[in-house]
Motif scaffolding. Structure first.
Motif, PDB file in Angstrom:
ATOM      1  N   LEU A  41      72.398 -81.704 -25.925  1.00 55.31           N
ATOM      2  CA  LEU A  41      73.470 -82.386 -26.655  1.00 55.31           C
ATOM      3  C   LEU A  41      74.616 -81.445 -26.998  1.00 55.31           C
ATOM      4  N   LEU A  42      74.303 -80.162 -27.235  1.00 55.17           N
ATOM      5  CA  LEU A  42      75.339 -79.194 -27.622  1.00 55.17           C
ATOM      6  C   LEU A  42      75.990 -78.487 -26.436  1.00 55.17           C
ATOM      7  N   ALA A  43      75.494 -78.717 -25.230  1.00 56.02           N
ATOM      8  CA  ALA A  43      76.075 -78.062 -24.047  1.00 56.02           C
ATOM      9  C   ALA A  43      77.566 -78.378 -23.966  1.00 56.02           C
ATOM     10  N   GLY A  44      78.361 -77.339 -23.832  1.00 51.19           N
ATOM     11  CA  GLY A  44      79.796 -77.514 -23.695  1.00 51.19           C
ATOM     12  C   GLY A  44      80.565 -77.551 -25.006  1.00 51.19           C
ATOM     13  N   VAL A  45      79.863 -77.593 -26.145  1.00 51.06           N
ATOM     14  CA  VAL A  45      80.560 -77.543 -27.431  1.00 51.06           C
ATOM     15  C   VAL A  45      81.111 -76.126 -27.585  1.00 51.06           C
ATOM     16  N   SER A  46      82.360 -76.010 -27.973  1.00 57.71           N
ATOM     17  CA  SER A  46      82.977 -74.692 -28.053  1.00 57.71           C
ATOM     18  C   SER A  46      82.271 -73.830 -29.094  1.00 57.71           C
ATOM     19  N   PRO A  47      82.187 -72.524 -28.847  1.00 58.34           N
ATOM     20  CA  PRO A  47      81.560 -71.627 -29.818  1.00 58.34           C
ATOM     21  C   PRO A  47      82.209 -71.720 -31.203  1.00 58.34           C
ATOM     22  N   GLU A  48      83.508 -71.975 -31.243  1.00 51.03           N
ATOM     23  CA  GLU A  48      84.206 -72.079 -32.521  1.00 51.03           C
ATOM     24  C   GLU A  48      83.737 -73.300 -33.320  1.00 51.03           C
ATOM     25  N   ALA A  49      83.386 -74.369 -32.621  1.00 56.39           N
ATOM     26  CA  ALA A  49      82.984 -75.614 -33.293  1.00 56.39           C
ATOM     27  C   ALA A  49      81.509 -75.618 -33.673  1.00 56.39           C
ATOM     28  N   LEU A  50      80.718 -74.737 -33.072  1.00 56.52           N
ATOM     29  CA  LEU A  50      79.274 -74.761 -33.325  1.00 56.52           C
ATOM     30  C   LEU A  50      78.879 -74.601 -34.792  1.00 56.52           C
ATOM     31  N   PRO A  51      79.477 -73.667 -35.554  1.00 52.68           N
ATOM     32  CA  PRO A  51      79.062 -73.549 -36.962  1.00 52.68           C
ATOM     33  C   PRO A  51      79.223 -74.854 -37.745  1.00 52.68           C
ATOM     34  N   GLN A  52      80.342 -75.538 -37.562  1.00 52.28           N
ATOM     35  CA  GLN A  52      80.569 -76.783 -38.285  1.00 52.28           C
ATOM     36  C   GLN A  52      79.588 -77.865 -37.802  1.00 52.28           C
ATOM     37  N   VAL A  53      79.392 -77.969 -36.501  1.00 49.12           N
ATOM     38  CA  VAL A  53      78.486 -78.972 -35.937  1.00 49.12           C
ATOM     39  C   VAL A  53      77.060 -78.716 -36.416  1.00 49.12           C
ATOM     40  N   LEU A  54      76.630 -77.467 -36.347  1.00 53.23           N
ATOM     41  CA  LEU A  54      75.261 -77.142 -36.742  1.00 53.23           C
ATOM     42  C   LEU A  54      75.054 -77.282 -38.245  1.00 53.23           C
ATOM     43  N   SER A  55      76.066 -76.973 -39.038  1.00 50.86           N
ATOM     44  CA  SER A  55      75.882 -77.107 -40.488  1.00 50.86           C
ATOM     45  C   SER A  55      75.698 -78.572 -40.855  1.00 50.86           C
ATOM     46  N   GLY A  56      76.422 -79.469 -40.219  1.00 52.73           N
ATOM     47  CA  GLY A  56      76.232 -80.894 -40.467  1.00 52.73           C
ATOM     48  C   GLY A  56      74.847 -81.347 -40.053  1.00 52.73           C
ATOM     49  N   LEU A  57      74.373 -80.837 -38.964  1.00 51.10           N
ATOM     50  CA  LEU A  57      73.039 -81.193 -38.475  1.00 51.10           C
ATOM     51  C   LEU A  57      71.961 -80.655 -39.407  1.00 51.10           C
ATOM     52  N   LEU A  58      72.096 -79.411 -39.836  1.00 53.18           N
ATOM     53  CA  LEU A  58      71.063 -78.793 -40.669  1.00 53.18           C
ATOM     54  C   LEU A  58      71.018 -79.373 -42.075  1.00 53.18           C
ATOM     55  N   GLU A  59      72.128 -79.918 -42.561  1.00 58.49           N
ATOM     56  CA  GLU A  59      72.119 -80.553 -43.880  1.00 58.49           C
ATOM     57  C   GLU A  59      71.223 -81.777 -43.902  1.00 58.49           C
ATOM     58  N   LYS A  60      70.965 -82.366 -42.749  1.00 60.09           N
ATOM     59  CA  LYS A  60      70.189 -83.608 -42.665  1.00 60.09           C
ATOM     60  C   LYS A  60      68.713 -83.364 -42.389  1.00 60.09           C
ATOM     61  N   VAL A  61      68.292 -82.111 -42.302  1.00 62.46           N
ATOM     62  CA  VAL A  61      66.889 -81.818 -42.015  1.00 62.46           C
ATOM     63  C   VAL A  61      66.048 -82.235 -43.217  1.00 62.46           C
ATOM     64  N   PRO A  62      65.025 -83.096 -42.988  1.00 62.32           N
ATOM     65  CA  PRO A  62      64.207 -83.542 -44.118  1.00 62.32           C
ATOM     66  C   PRO A  62      63.306 -82.420 -44.611  1.00 62.32           C
ATOM     67  N   ALA A  63      62.898 -82.532 -45.862  1.00 59.41           N
ATOM     68  CA  ALA A  63      61.936 -81.574 -46.402  1.00 59.41           C
ATOM     69  C   ALA A  63      60.675 -81.636 -45.550  1.00 59.41           C
ATOM     70  N   GLN A  64      60.085 -80.495 -45.311  1.00 61.90           N
ATOM     71  CA  GLN A  64      58.891 -80.448 -44.481  1.00 61.90           C
ATOM     72  C   GLN A  64      57.694 -80.986 -45.248  1.00 61.90           C
TER      73      GLN A  64
END
Length: 168
Positions: free
Chosen positions: A140-163
């Protein structure tokens, strides 16, 4: 009737239910999918998510189809155990909508999965899904610019449920 015949007939009925479940998911006939359960329950092992009941499972279907409107399956193999049908399959789709904080990338994915359809007698009581989430995320992240990755990943990681354990 012999015990062998009884077992074969039970396996045939279970397999038909599972195949109908897969077909109804692909058609996005979620009422029909939900009707394959006595009480809908999904356990998504990679994230430790448990969706228990009609409303949470239905919401999951809607969320994943917003993200992947063309989501579909290619079944590789079905296997039977005493209390389950095990399905090995490819899950495929194109990321067209948000997914747990990950904005749509337009990328397609293909991820090999295992789903255990757990039965009590003739009644489907749980679908337990195993897959490598990193395989999917990398595609899903293939081709996403390196500059955009921190913002994209931070949004994704905020949604990780408690284990929490998915299996009691």
């Amino acid at each position: 009737m012999t015990v062998t015949t009884d077992i074969a007939q039970r396996q045939e009925r279970r397999e038909r239910l599972v195949l109908d479940h897969f077909a109804d998911e692909t058609r996005q006939d979620f009422d029909a999918v939900l009707a394959t359960f006595a009480h809908p329950r999904y356990e998504l092992i990679p994230g430790g998510e448990v969706l228990d009941g009609r409303d949470p499972v239905h919401a999951y279907y809607l969320q994943t189809r917003r993200a992947f409107p063309d989501q579909r399956h290619e079944i590789i193999k079905l296997r039977h155990t005493e209390d389950a049908v095990i399905v090995e399959f490819w899950l495929l789709g194109t990321h067209r909508g948000p997914l747990n904080g990950l904005p749509p990338t337009g990328n397609a994915f293909r991820c090999r999965m295992i789903a255990l359809f757990i039965f009590e007698g003739e009644t489907l009581v749980c679908e337990r899904v195993y897959f490598d989430s990193l395989t999917m995320i990398r595609q899903l992240l293939a081709g996403v610019s390196p500059e955009a990755l921190p913002q994209v990943l931070s949004g994704l990681l905020e949604k990780v449920p408690a284990q929490t354990p998915a299996v009691a």
